[in-house]
Write a protein that holds these residues in place. Structure first.
Motif, PDB file in Angstrom:
ATOM      1  N   GLY A  75       0.796  -1.222   0.000  1.00  0.00           N
ATOM      2  CA  GLY A  75       0.000   0.000   0.000  1.00  0.00           C
ATOM      3  C   GLY A  75       0.823   1.263   0.000  1.00  0.00           C
ATOM      4  N   GLN A  76       2.121   1.155  -0.134  1.00  0.00           N
ATOM      5  CA  GLN A  76       2.992   2.333  -0.139  1.00  0.00           C
ATOM      6  C   GLN A  76       3.188   2.789  -1.586  1.00  0.00           C
ATOM      7  N   THR A  77       2.104   3.255  -2.191  1.00  0.00           N
ATOM      8  CA  THR A  77       2.098   3.537  -3.630  1.00  0.00           C
ATOM      9  C   THR A  77       3.048   4.666  -3.991  1.00  0.00           C
ATOM     10  N   GLU A  78       3.070   5.748  -3.212  1.00  0.00           N
ATOM     11  CA  GLU A  78       3.951   6.869  -3.559  1.00  0.00           C
ATOM     12  C   GLU A  78       5.416   6.463  -3.502  1.00  0.00           C
ATOM     13  N   ASP A  79       5.767   5.626  -2.513  1.00  0.00           N
ATOM     14  CA  ASP A  79       7.159   5.165  -2.423  1.00  0.00           C
ATOM     15  C   ASP A  79       7.489   4.277  -3.625  1.00  0.00           C
ATOM     16  N   ALA A  80       6.540   3.458  -4.059  1.00  0.00           N
ATOM     17  CA  ALA A  80       6.770   2.602  -5.225  1.00  0.00           C
ATOM     18  C   ALA A  80       6.997   3.446  -6.471  1.00  0.00           C
ATOM     19  N   VAL A  81       6.200   4.509  -6.631  1.00  0.00           N
ATOM     20  CA  VAL A  81       6.374   5.399  -7.788  1.00  0.00           C
ATOM     21  C   VAL A  81       7.737   6.060  -7.762  1.00  0.00           C
ATOM     22  N   THR A  82       8.134   6.531  -6.606  1.00  0.00           N
ATOM     23  CA  THR A  82       9.446   7.199  -6.486  1.00  0.00           C
ATOM     24  C   THR A  82      10.565   6.248  -6.897  1.00  0.00           C
ATOM     25  N   LEU A  83      10.513   4.995  -6.419  1.00  0.00           N
ATOM     26  CA  LEU A  83      11.547   4.020  -6.746  1.00  0.00           C
ATOM     27  C   LEU A  83      11.562   3.710  -8.241  1.00  0.00           C
ATOM     28  N   LEU A  84      10.389   3.548  -8.821  1.00  0.00           N
ATOM     29  CA  LEU A  84      10.321   3.239 -10.255  1.00  0.00           C
ATOM     30  C   LEU A  84      10.843   4.408 -11.082  1.00  0.00           C
TER      31      LEU A  84
END
Length: 927
Positions: free
Chosen positions: A709-718
């Protein structure tokens, strides 16, 4: 002069003309006269002589009958000899009896033979050879030829004027069309098409061509019968006997036609006959049917110039050099037409008692009317046979052509008429095509079989196409052959004594050369197997395109090649080739072929102890199970592949396996297992390139963050670590990570950015043939357009995706697409269309893994049925919805879905009870 006197006088003129043949050494004309008379007086089943007596070709026979239903074989001998006539007849009979057995001999002689001598010869034949002998001497022959229905023979062959026959003074319009088959069935589409072409103002010359036994003559006779009334000046018909060794010449047929038209003096010169024929038809509306033509030259002189005439021609060849001809190629019957023909000939009672057996017969006959008619004839003749019994006999491919023979109907003999006319090189190619395992073949493969350049092989194939022994497969340079012709070619191959092992090896080697190119490490960029790394030195784009185009063209043949090599026990070959074949089937969304290639290849790899092939094919089998949501089975096969790896296994292969396991464990909620697998993947990729190892870990971490559920962190990493290095990944991997980023953008409400990533994914799919995942991208694109309020564009994308989604590979994707479209139809008021789409979704969610989605689809079907006023059908659909939830493994979630469906059903019913025009209460549950 009374009638008897007129008949005697006419017979005398015929007798005189016969006598003149001897002085002109006209034995062949005399033989033709005797054969035509025999056709109308003795039996129509007559074949000409098969060769000179000196070579044993015809065993002394000038012509003979072929066996008909219940008829015995008859031989015919003819002679113009007068001296030692008795000895001549005895010698001919002795020669006849030295060949194939006959039951009767008819001897024609121009000389007159006393009755006593005739009886003496008959007794001698019965005593010496146990055969019946009939003798027709000159006087008897003259009287027979003077009869009204036979006098045309004297006109055509002896040059006697038609007016002397006393047949008519004012010629009656000829009506020569043969009777159509009483059991003619089907061909409605073809008849409708040809009727349109035959209308006034259309072509005046139509050539109906097709394979041997496809029913050209039956169709054209049926059509001509329907058109009869449109041609009041008459109908001319001639069987040109293109299948005989000695087809009729144009000059001979013109003589017959002119006689039928009442011409008194038929010219001897061909050009004069053509001129007379065209003159006679100049102001008439006549239908001319030329059956069984063999060449353009045979037909050209028989085409009248008059605009009011129509010429219908049948030929195995389309006669491409015939000026002004409109070609019409006749294909095989479809299964329903074949079934109807079988019933029309065999009797409807046989069909009703065993329809499955009848459809099996139809399948073995391949839609060839001749084969279906023969099979029906065998059923009719053997009341003790069931259709299933006959189907079982036909199932044996080694004897199928033997079974397809009854009386004078014989599929093999029909094919042989075309085969025996081939030149040596064309015949050689036709035979060798029988070793090709797949249903289609290319010009290049044909060239390899005969050891010729491609250009020369193309010339041979052109000849086979014109003779209807092979047909175009629909793509330039690719051909196919009817199943029964393939069996016939196989028989010819065996009879010729060709080396089957050698030529099969030629075929397999040709496929191996291409498949090795498709299996090379430099093609990793287009493969699904090599999940992460792009190749260090990829093949040039042109060569990659060439390999991919070849795979596309050969898709229908590749599994047949694997079956062939597996049957021959070539385990190393089978295992090696199964890897690229299975990859390709996966990439193209060919589910059945994908599973079969894996099964064949993995079995062969285990027998041959080929660990590399086993690892690659176990990976593919895991992917196959994962595609249908069977994650435990996928993990089991990927784990088995990992156990087979060792220090010699390519690191990228090891890293790919651990990566797939890591991502699957995340999905299953097994975090410790996923961390262990991604660490192993990172170690494997580090042996190739530390940067690649870091990239693989970043992709894994983005998935883990998204699942938590940590969508913003996933976007940042991608955005920071993955997308800038995306070119290092295979094309499939690029689509995976970009679509993951698009989903994350969508969850954050950044729909325009999601669209941008998904458009890149769609281009990657289309540029590199990733058809298996293209429907998923179309689904996601449609959802983003829907979020942006552009519903029309969303619907078009979903419709395109549903067409592409292959039910056997990604059925759930097809199900979701059908649900999206169904809901759109439901909202627009198209309830019937919505119901059909929801039903498709039910089919897509067919496994227990998707039981909750199937339940929602059934609820949607019920909602549409209820709104359509079909309450009983709606209740039945809701029953199926609740039954589907019984299969759902998660009972808690299953109960939640059950309550949701019950609430939606109650709301729908309440709205229908008190609102005259109920609101659009419908399927609101999420998938």
């Amino acid at each position: 002069m009374d009638i008897d006197a007129m008949a005697d006088r006419l017979a005398g003129r015929v007798r005189y003309a016969l006598a003149q043949l001897r002085s002109r050494n006209g034995h062949h004309i005399f033989e033709d006269i005797c054969r035509e008379l025999s056709r109308i007086r003795i039996t129509p089943n007559i074949l000409p002589a098969t060769g000179p007596v000196s070579s044993g070709g015809d065993q002394g026979r000038d012509f003979e009958s072929f066996r008909g239903l219940g008829a015995g074989r008859i031989a015919f001998v003819c002679t113009l000899q007068q001296d030692r006539l008795k000895e001549k007849i005895q010698a001919d009979i002795a020669a006849v009896m030295g060949g194939a057995p006959v039951e009767a001999v008819y001897a024609f002689c121009e000389a007159n033979l006393p009755v006593s001598r005739r009886h003496e010869l008959q007794k001698w034949a019965a005593r010496t050879h146990e055969v019946e002998l009939e003798i027709i001497d000159g006087n008897a022959l003259a009287e027979l030829l003077a009869a009204p229905d036979a006098y045309w023979i004297a006109v055509a062959y002896l040059g006697l004027p038609a007016s002397q026959g006393g047949i008519r003074s004012d010629p009656v319009p000829p009506a020569q069309l043969p009777a159509a088959n009483a059991d003619f069935t089907g061909r409605e589409r073809e008849l409708t098409d040809l009727r349109e072409r035959c209308k006034a103002g259309g072509p005046r010359l139509i050539v109906v061509s097709g394979a041997p036994g496809v029913g050209k003559s039956a169709l054209i006779v049926r059509l001509a019968g329907e058109l009869r009334s449109s041609f009041p000046d008459g109908q001319l018909y001639a069987d040109l006997r293109g299948a005989d060794r000695q087809p009729l010449t144009a000059g001979f047929v013109l003589g017959l036609f002119l006689g039928s038209l009442g011409v008194d003096a038929i010219p001897d010169d061909l050009e004069a006959r053509v001129g007379a024929y065209r003159t006679m038809l100049a102001n008439r509306r006549m239908l001319v049917v030329l059956d069984n033509a063999t060449s353009e030259a045979q037909v050209r002189a028989l085409v009248p110039a008059a605009e009011g005439c129509l010429v219908l021609v049948t030929s195995r060849s389309p006669l491409p050099a015939l000026d002004g001809a409109e070609p019409y190629c006749l294909g095989a019957l479809d299964p329903d037409e074949s079934f109807a023909l079988l019933g029309a000939v065999a009797g409807p009672g046989r069909m009703d008692s065993d329809p499955d057996g009848c459809y099996a017969i139809v399948r073995h006959c391949g839609g060839l009317p001749l084969a279906v008619r023969i099979a029906a004839g065998r059923l009719r003749a053997r009341s003790d046979w069931t259709p299933t019994h006959l189907a079982q006999r036909l199932a044996d491919t080694r004897r199928r052509l033997d079974v397809l023979h009854i009386g004078d109907l014989d599929v093999r003999a029909c094919f042989d008429l075309s085969y025996r006319d081939l030149d040596a090189e064309s015949g050689c190619l036709f035979r060798r095509l029988s070793v090709i395992p797949g249903p289609t073949f290319s010009t290049e493969l044909a060239a390899a079989l005969v050891g010729l350049p491609t250009v020369e092989a193309e010339e041979l194939l052109d000849r086979l196409v014109l003779d209807q022994l092979v047909t175009s497969a629909g793509a330039p340079g690719y051909y196919t052959m009817h199943d029964l012709l393939w069996l016939f070619a196989t028989d010819c191959f065996k009879e010729a004594g060709d080396d089957a092992q050698h030529h099969t090896t030629v075929v397999l080697d040709w496929y191996a050369r291409w498949l090795v190119r498709a299996n090379t490490d430099r093609l990793k960029r287009i493969s699904r197997d090599d999940w992460w790394a792009a190749p260090d030195q990829p093949l040039p784009a042109e060569e990659v395109a060439s390999v991919v185009a070849w795979l596309d063209a050969e898709a229908i043949n590749l599994n047949a090649v694997l079956r062939c090599s597996d049957r021959l026990g070539l385990d190393r070959y089978t295992a090696t080739c199964a890897v690229p074949v299975s990859r390709f089937a996966h990439r193209r969304g060919l589910g059945v072929e994908w599973a079969e290639a894996i099964d064949i290849g993995l079995t062969a790899a285990r027998r041959s102890d080929d660990s590399v092939a086993q690892i690659r094919l176990l990976f593919e089998r895991g992917e196959l199970f994962a595609s249908s949501g069977q994650w435990e089975q996928a993990v089991m096969h990927w784990g088995e592949a990992v156990e087979l790896t060792d220090d010699a296994t390519p690191p990228d292969m090891v890293g790919t396996l651990h990566t797939r396991l890591a991502h699957t464990y995340i999905y299953l909620g097994l975090r410790e297992d996923s961390e262990r697998e991604i660490a192993a993947a990172r170690d494997a990729f580090a042996k190739i390139d530390p940067a690649l190892a870091s990239l693989s870990y970043a992709v894994f971490r983005s998935g883990a963050l998204g699942s938590a559920g940590q969508t913003e962190d996933a976007v940042t990493l991608l955005e920071r670590d993955v997308i800038p290095n995306c070119d290092r990944l295979s094309f499939h991997s690029q689509v995976e990570v970009r679509s993951r980023l698009a989903n994350s953008y969508s969850a954050l409400g950044r729909h325009v950015e999601a669209l941008q990533q998904l458009r890149i994914c769609l281009n990657l799919c289309r540029d590199h043939g990733l058809r298996a995942i293209e429907p998923v991208i179309l689904l996601l694109l449609g959802e983003e357009y829907e979020h942006l309020g552009i519903q029309g564009r969303a619907v078009k994308l979903w419709e395109e995706g549903l067409v592409m989604a292959h039910q056997e590979v990604y059925p759930a994707t097809a199900g979701v697409l059908a649900m999206r479209l169904g809901r759109s139809r439901f909202a627009s008021g198209d309830l019937a269309g919505a119901r059909e789409l929801f039903a498709k979704a039910v089919d897509g969610f067919g496994t227990a893994v998707h039981a909750h989605q199937r339940a929602i689809a059934w609820h949607s079907v019920a909602s549409a049925q209820w709104r359509l006023g079909k309450w009983d059908d709606a209740e039945a659909a809701w029953t199926w919805a609740f039954a589907a939830l019984q299969e759902y493994a998660d009972r808690t979630e299953g109960d939640r879905y059950r309550r949701s469906i019950e609430q939606a059903r109650a709301a729908l019913k309440r709205a229908s009870e008190f609102v005259q025009n109920p609101p659009q209460v419908g399927p609101h549950l999420d998938l």
